[in-house]
Design a protein around this motif. Sequence first.
Motif, PDB file in Angstrom:
ATOM      1  N   MET A   1     -50.592  63.576-120.362  1.00  0.00           N
ATOM      2  CA  MET A   1     -49.471  63.876-119.507  1.00  0.00           C
ATOM      3  C   MET A   1     -48.180  63.487-120.214  1.00  0.00           C
ATOM      4  N   ILE A   2     -47.189  64.291-120.014  1.00  0.00           N
ATOM      5  CA  ILE A   2     -45.907  64.066-120.671  1.00  0.00           C
ATOM      6  C   ILE A   2     -44.782  64.177-119.657  1.00  0.00           C
ATOM      7  N   GLY A   3     -43.689  63.522-119.974  1.00  0.00           N
ATOM      8  CA  GLY A   3     -42.459  63.636-119.193  1.00  0.00           C
ATOM      9  C   GLY A   3     -41.323  63.136-120.054  1.00  0.00           C
ATOM     10  N   ASN A   4     -40.140  63.669-119.820  1.00  0.00           N
ATOM     11  CA  ASN A   4     -38.973  63.175-120.546  1.00  0.00           C
ATOM     12  C   ASN A   4     -37.733  63.293-119.679  1.00  0.00           C
ATOM     13  N   ASP A   5     -36.701  62.575-120.061  1.00  0.00           N
ATOM     14  CA  ASP A   5     -35.434  62.641-119.340  1.00  0.00           C
ATOM     15  C   ASP A   5     -34.299  62.321-120.295  1.00  0.00           C
ATOM     16  N   LEU A   6     -33.163  62.861-119.954  1.00  0.00           N
ATOM     17  CA  LEU A   6     -31.964  62.757-120.770  1.00  0.00           C
ATOM     18  C   LEU A   6     -30.796  62.411-119.854  1.00  0.00           C
ATOM     19  N   VAL A   7     -30.013  61.394-120.208  1.00  0.00           N
ATOM     20  CA  VAL A   7     -28.834  61.004-119.433  1.00  0.00           C
ATOM     21  C   VAL A   7     -27.660  60.869-120.390  1.00  0.00           C
ATOM     22  N   SER A   8     -26.609  61.585-120.113  1.00  0.00           N
ATOM     23  CA  SER A   8     -25.413  61.519-120.947  1.00  0.00           C
ATOM     24  C   SER A   8     -24.767  60.148-120.823  1.00  0.00           C
ATOM     25  N   LEU A   9     -24.310  59.608-121.948  1.00  0.00           N
ATOM     26  CA  LEU A   9     -23.608  58.318-121.913  1.00  0.00           C
ATOM     27  C   LEU A   9     -22.277  58.411-121.178  1.00  0.00           C
ATOM     28  N   GLU A  10     -21.814  59.614-120.917  1.00  0.00           N
ATOM     29  CA  GLU A  10     -20.600  59.783-120.117  1.00  0.00           C
ATOM     30  C   GLU A  10     -20.795  59.221-118.710  1.00  0.00           C
ATOM     31  N   ARG A  11     -22.042  59.132-118.261  1.00  0.00           N
ATOM     32  CA  ARG A  11     -22.321  58.559-116.933  1.00  0.00           C
ATOM     33  C   ARG A  11     -21.925  57.094-116.839  1.00  0.00           C
ATOM     34  N   LEU A  12     -21.833  56.418-117.990  1.00  0.00           N
ATOM     35  CA  LEU A  12     -21.433  55.012-117.969  1.00  0.00           C
ATOM     36  C   LEU A  12     -20.047  54.853-117.350  1.00  0.00           C
ATOM     37  N   ASP A  13     -19.227  55.884-117.472  1.00  0.00           N
ATOM     38  CA  ASP A  13     -17.870  55.838-116.919  1.00  0.00           C
ATOM     39  C   ASP A  13     -17.861  55.833-115.391  1.00  0.00           C
ATOM     40  N   GLN A  14     -18.971  56.201-114.765  1.00  0.00           N
ATOM     41  CA  GLN A  14     -19.039  56.260-113.301  1.00  0.00           C
ATOM     42  C   GLN A  14     -19.113  54.872-112.674  1.00  0.00           C
ATOM     43  N   LYS A  15     -19.458  53.879-113.446  1.00  0.00           N
ATOM     44  CA  LYS A  15     -19.534  52.486-112.985  1.00  0.00           C
ATOM     45  C   LYS A  15     -20.397  52.333-111.730  1.00  0.00           C
ATOM     46  N   LYS A  16     -21.566  52.937-111.739  1.00  0.00           N
ATOM     47  CA  LYS A  16     -22.486  52.879-110.595  1.00  0.00           C
ATOM     48  C   LYS A  16     -23.078  51.481-110.390  1.00  0.00           C
TER      49      LYS A  16
END
Length: 179
Positions: A1-16
């Motif tokens: 089984m495989i899975g992957n995900d990608l998150v842009s580092l631009e999301r760091l600016d959202q300060k969640k």
Amino acid sequence: MIGNDLVSLERLDQKKAGNPRFLQKIFTPREQEIIQISENPDLQLWQFWSAKESAYKAHQRKFQLARKFNPLDFAVDPNNFTVKIGDSVYPVIVQKIKSFIYSKTVFTSIQKFQTFFSEGNKIPSEDIIELIGLTADFQIVKNHLGIPSLHQKSSSREYPISISHEGKFSSFLIPLINY
């Protein structure tokens, strides 16, 4: 089984990481604690998010489940970077690559796999064709559950693939089985 995900580092600016309501909806109390004490809380947050997404895709594929992602059902163990849902445990590799966080879940029975990255949603067709010997008449199809595979039209063969994209980046994870 495989899975992957990608998150842009631009999301760091959202300060969640500073948003308690967001944290409570997505992360377990232990994950929230780790995020808050992290040297870079927003980076830690998105690494956990990406790990959960990657494991979710592998879990959905393994059990042929309909789409339903409840992040609180997936608990990240930061000591060994595994993600647990119910009785299932998924090993996850999380990396910071270029301008994004990339996570992949690959079961140990799959000894070889290949990840391709591209800008936009462009499929790296030539690379895939060369890697697994497909001809140019392949396409990506999704089954009734939304799980993708590479479909070779001329032979009706299907090959598993995990796809992720965000913003201007895409990733394609292919297990190298039977090649």
